[in-house]
Design a protein around this motif. Structure first.
Motif, PDB file in Angstrom:
ATOM      1  N   ASN A 167       1.090  -1.308   0.105  1.00 32.90           N
ATOM      2  CA  ASN A 167       0.023   0.183  -0.074  1.00 32.90           C
ATOM      3  C   ASN A 167       1.251   1.359  -0.261  1.00 32.90           C
ATOM      4  N   GLY A 168       0.260   2.372   0.323  1.00 31.21           N
ATOM      5  CA  GLY A 168       1.008   3.379   0.311  1.00 31.21           C
ATOM      6  C   GLY A 168       0.317   4.942  -0.803  1.00 31.21           C
ATOM      7  N   GLN A 169       0.266   4.560  -1.316  1.00 26.80           N
ATOM      8  CA  GLN A 169       0.012   4.946  -3.254  1.00 26.80           C
ATOM      9  C   GLN A 169      -1.394   5.418  -3.248  1.00 26.80           C
ATOM     10  N   ALA A 170      -1.412   6.535  -4.178  1.00 23.58           N
ATOM     11  CA  ALA A 170      -2.338   7.092  -4.369  1.00 23.58           C
ATOM     12  C   ALA A 170      -2.764   7.649  -5.982  1.00 23.58           C
ATOM     13  N   ILE A 171      -4.108   8.009  -6.154  1.00 24.69           N
ATOM     14  CA  ILE A 171      -4.513   8.175  -7.643  1.00 24.69           C
ATOM     15  C   ILE A 171      -4.787  10.093  -6.752  1.00 24.69           C
ATOM     16  N   ALA A 178      -0.778  10.975 -15.162  1.00 28.54           N
ATOM     17  CA  ALA A 178       0.891  10.461 -15.592  1.00 28.54           C
ATOM     18  C   ALA A 178       1.367   9.161 -15.004  1.00 28.54           C
ATOM     19  N   GLN A 179       1.970   7.942 -14.873  1.00 28.20           N
ATOM     20  CA  GLN A 179       2.467   7.611 -13.890  1.00 28.20           C
ATOM     21  C   GLN A 179       4.152   7.556 -13.584  1.00 28.20           C
ATOM     22  N   THR A 180       5.014   6.963 -13.174  1.00 29.67           N
ATOM     23  CA  THR A 180       6.199   6.661 -12.750  1.00 29.67           C
ATOM     24  C   THR A 180       7.213   6.138 -13.458  1.00 29.67           C
ATOM     25  N   HIS A 217       2.181   2.532 -10.318  1.00 33.59           N
ATOM     26  CA  HIS A 217       1.870   3.385 -10.558  1.00 33.59           C
ATOM     27  C   HIS A 217       0.715   3.387 -12.020  1.00 33.59           C
ATOM     28  N   ALA A 218       1.408   2.567 -12.361  1.00 36.28           N
ATOM     29  CA  ALA A 218       1.165   2.567 -14.121  1.00 36.28           C
ATOM     30  C   ALA A 218       0.134   1.784 -13.786  1.00 36.28           C
ATOM     31  N   TYR A 233      -2.400  12.463 -12.081  1.00 32.41           N
ATOM     32  CA  TYR A 233      -1.816  10.969 -11.826  1.00 32.41           C
ATOM     33  C   TYR A 233      -2.354   9.805 -10.762  1.00 32.41           C
ATOM     34  N   CYS A 234      -1.327   8.430 -11.024  1.00 33.51           N
ATOM     35  CA  CYS A 234      -0.388   7.707  -9.611  1.00 33.51           C
ATOM     36  C   CYS A 234       0.566   8.294  -9.508  1.00 33.51           C
ATOM     37  N   ALA A 235       0.846   8.047  -8.048  1.00 34.03           N
ATOM     38  CA  ALA A 235       2.577   8.110  -7.298  1.00 34.03           C
ATOM     39  C   ALA A 235       1.966   7.939  -6.198  1.00 34.03           C
ATOM     40  N   GLY A 236       3.478   8.347  -4.798  1.00 32.13           N
ATOM     41  CA  GLY A 236       3.707   7.280  -4.110  1.00 32.13           C
ATOM     42  C   GLY A 236       3.917   8.242  -3.440  1.00 32.13           C
ATOM     43  N   GLU A 237       3.177   8.171  -1.980  1.00 31.68           N
ATOM     44  CA  GLU A 237       4.056   9.480  -1.113  1.00 31.68           C
ATOM     45  C   GLU A 237       5.063   9.414  -1.070  1.00 31.68           C
ATOM     46  N   PRO A 238       5.767  11.020  -0.394  1.00 36.49           N
ATOM     47  CA  PRO A 238       5.117  11.889  -0.316  1.00 36.49           C
ATOM     48  C   PRO A 238       3.509  13.387  -1.614  1.00 36.49           C
ATOM     49  N   TRP A 239       3.970  12.599  -1.919  1.00 43.00           N
ATOM     50  CA  TRP A 239       3.694  13.611  -3.714  1.00 43.00           C
ATOM     51  C   TRP A 239       1.787  12.969  -3.827  1.00 43.00           C
ATOM     52  N   ALA A 240       1.237  12.804  -3.440  1.00 43.94           N
ATOM     53  CA  ALA A 240      -0.164  12.491  -3.485  1.00 43.94           C
ATOM     54  C   ALA A 240      -0.536  13.725  -2.214  1.00 43.94           C
ATOM     55  N   ALA A 241       0.086  13.457  -1.344  1.00 41.06           N
ATOM     56  CA  ALA A 241      -0.517  14.594   0.211  1.00 41.06           C
ATOM     57  C   ALA A 241       0.314  15.937  -0.805  1.00 41.06           C
ATOM     58  N   GLN A 242       1.423  16.049  -1.187  1.00 40.71           N
ATOM     59  CA  GLN A 242       1.816  16.936  -1.975  1.00 40.71           C
ATOM     60  C   GLN A 242       1.317  17.753  -2.981  1.00 40.71           C
ATOM     61  N   ALA A 243       0.319  17.611  -3.718  1.00 33.74           N
ATOM     62  CA  ALA A 243      -0.272  17.857  -4.335  1.00 33.74           C
ATOM     63  C   ALA A 243      -1.871  19.094  -3.879  1.00 33.74           C
ATOM     64  N   GLU A 244      -1.998  18.090  -3.166  1.00 32.49           N
ATOM     65  CA  GLU A 244      -3.383  18.118  -1.720  1.00 32.49           C
ATOM     66  C   GLU A 244      -2.930  19.176  -0.838  1.00 32.49           C
ATOM     67  N   ALA A 245      -1.469  19.724  -0.103  1.00 31.40           N
ATOM     68  CA  ALA A 245      -1.342  20.540   0.007  1.00 31.40           C
ATOM     69  C   ALA A 245      -0.871  21.786  -0.266  1.00 31.40           C
ATOM     70  N   LEU A 246      -0.707  21.715  -1.812  1.00 30.10           N
ATOM     71  CA  LEU A 246      -0.341  22.695  -2.615  1.00 30.10           C
ATOM     72  C   LEU A 246      -1.260  22.673  -3.090  1.00 30.10           C
ATOM     73  N   GLY A 247      -3.335  22.516  -3.301  1.00 30.76           N
ATOM     74  CA  GLY A 247      -4.358  22.498  -3.815  1.00 30.76           C
ATOM     75  C   GLY A 247      -4.479  22.739  -5.088  1.00 30.76           C
ATOM     76  N   ALA A 248      -3.710  21.243  -5.118  1.00 31.02           N
ATOM     77  CA  ALA A 248      -3.508  20.849  -6.835  1.00 31.02           C
ATOM     78  C   ALA A 248      -3.862  19.995  -6.961  1.00 31.02           C
TER      79      ALA A 248
END
Length: 358
Positions: free
Chosen positions: A93-97, A127-129, A135-136, A176-191
């Motif tokens: 686990n630990g990834q997100a779309i 995007a995937q990695t 992630h793909a 996109y689909c990616a591992g953390e912290p890059w899903a959380a970072q999108a939410e933190a940026l409001g993106a």
């Protein structure tokens, strides 16, 4: 902790800036590598393609790797082919779309995924990695289960995970689909907003693995076993106490493994209570997480055939997976550090659309 006497064997280990590289950092911080006669030289990489290339050239001895990437390299899909090995799994686990805010809002309001992405009026860029990476596979599986053809209805791009939140914020991507912290970072940026966690697509799915060239595992079995044992101890330590994960978050930030504050990383390593237990990031689970299940390898090869990347003949899959998954060295390492071993070599999984994989 008992340290093996004599000179330490240096090993160059690659990793990507994702929270599930934590076992490698913990192994060095806690001295688990030295206890097994090793000295791990951790080397951050800029992309999964760089991890692949440096593994194949011998610049890296082993790496934190996408599970699906290993099978992609072994079969030669879309790039160089080389015999690969999986020593153990690092996490489940630990990834997100993540989708852009407008698409995420439409989906949450009851629109179908096709409506939320405005298919077929346009082909949204998602995007995937790495093309054969996990992630793909999570992204493609999720799209297809909801009537969106990942090969024709969308444009699938490959980006390093740290670049994804900014690309989403600029409007270059619709998700996109990616591992953390890059899903959380999108939410933190409001993106963007998480619309589903990977552990909700496949509860307890394989994610990152400790990978190496098959020649390394075969020619230096004692070193491969020692490396597996050291990282197994690190995975067990991470799951033993929530405070251990908080400490790991500080180390990831302090050592420059991930260019984000420790608080952001801690929130990813210690997800909130609203995340179902079956979808949470796990590193050990009494060895259930770390065992290199043969059925997991077969699932990736099955998906490669689904998307037309391998021919339909699956008669050689069992032999290929048995060569990739180094069960003997894993079992020996587990016995050395007191990690329970399962009775069998396969497991049964049920994905979010009801598909049962055995």
């Amino acid at each position: 902790m008992t340290h093996i006497a004599g000179p330490l064997r240096p090993l160059r280990i690659g990793f990507m800036p994702l929270v599930d590289c934590a076992p490698l950092l913990v192994a060095t911080r806690m001295g688990f590598d030295r206890a097994h006669g090793l000295q791990l030289d951790l080397r951050r990489q800029g992309s999964w393609a760089a991890v692949r290339d440096k593994l194949l050239s011998g610049e890296l001895d082993a790496a934190h790797a996408l599970a699906g990437m290993v099978y992609g390299i072994d079969t030669g899909i879309g790039g160089p082919q080389a015999p690969m090995a999986v020593l153990m799994a690092l996490n489940h686990n630990g990834q997100a779309i993540v989708l852009a805010p407008a698409a995420a809002q439409r989906l949450r309001a009851g629109a179908t995924l096709r409506e939320a992405l405005d298919v077929p009026a346009r082909r949204p860029q998602l995007a995937q990695t790495f093309p054969t990476g996990t992630h793909a596979m999570w992204l493609y599986y999720w799209l297809a289960a909801q009537g969106v053809d990942p090969l024709h209805d969308v444009q699938a791009l490959t980006l390093p995970p740290p670049e994804m939140p900014a690309a989403l914020a600029r409007g270059d991507l619709q998700g996109y689909c990616a591992g953390e912290p890059w899903a959380a970072q999108a939410e933190a940026l409001g993106a963007g907003a998480r619309v589903i966690r990977s552990g909700e697509i496949w509860p307890g799915h394989p994610e990152k693995v400790l990978a190496c060239r098959r020649a390394f595992a075969a020619l230096e079995p004692e070193v491969a076993t020692a490396l597996t044992a050291a990282v197994l101890e690190a995975c067990r330590w991470l799951d033993a106490d929530p405070d251990h994960r908080a400490r790991a978050a500080r180390w990831l930030a302090d050592d420059g493994a991930i260019d984000l504050p420790a608080d952001s990383l801690r929130d990813c390593l210690l997800p909130p209570d609203i995340v179902p237990a079956s979808a949470r990031l796990r590193f050990h689970g009494d060895g259930e997480v770390n065992f290199p299940w043969l059925s997991d390898g077969r699932w990736f090869l099955h998906q490669f055939r689904r998307w037309g990347w391998l021919d339909a003949d699956a008669t050689g899959d069992d032999a290929r997976v048995a060569e990739i998954h180094r069960l003997d060295s894993y079992r020996l390492a587990a016995l050395q550090v007191g990690v329970p071993l399962p009775r069998g070599e396969t497991r049964t999984s049920v994905l979010f659309d009801g598909m049962r994989w055995e």
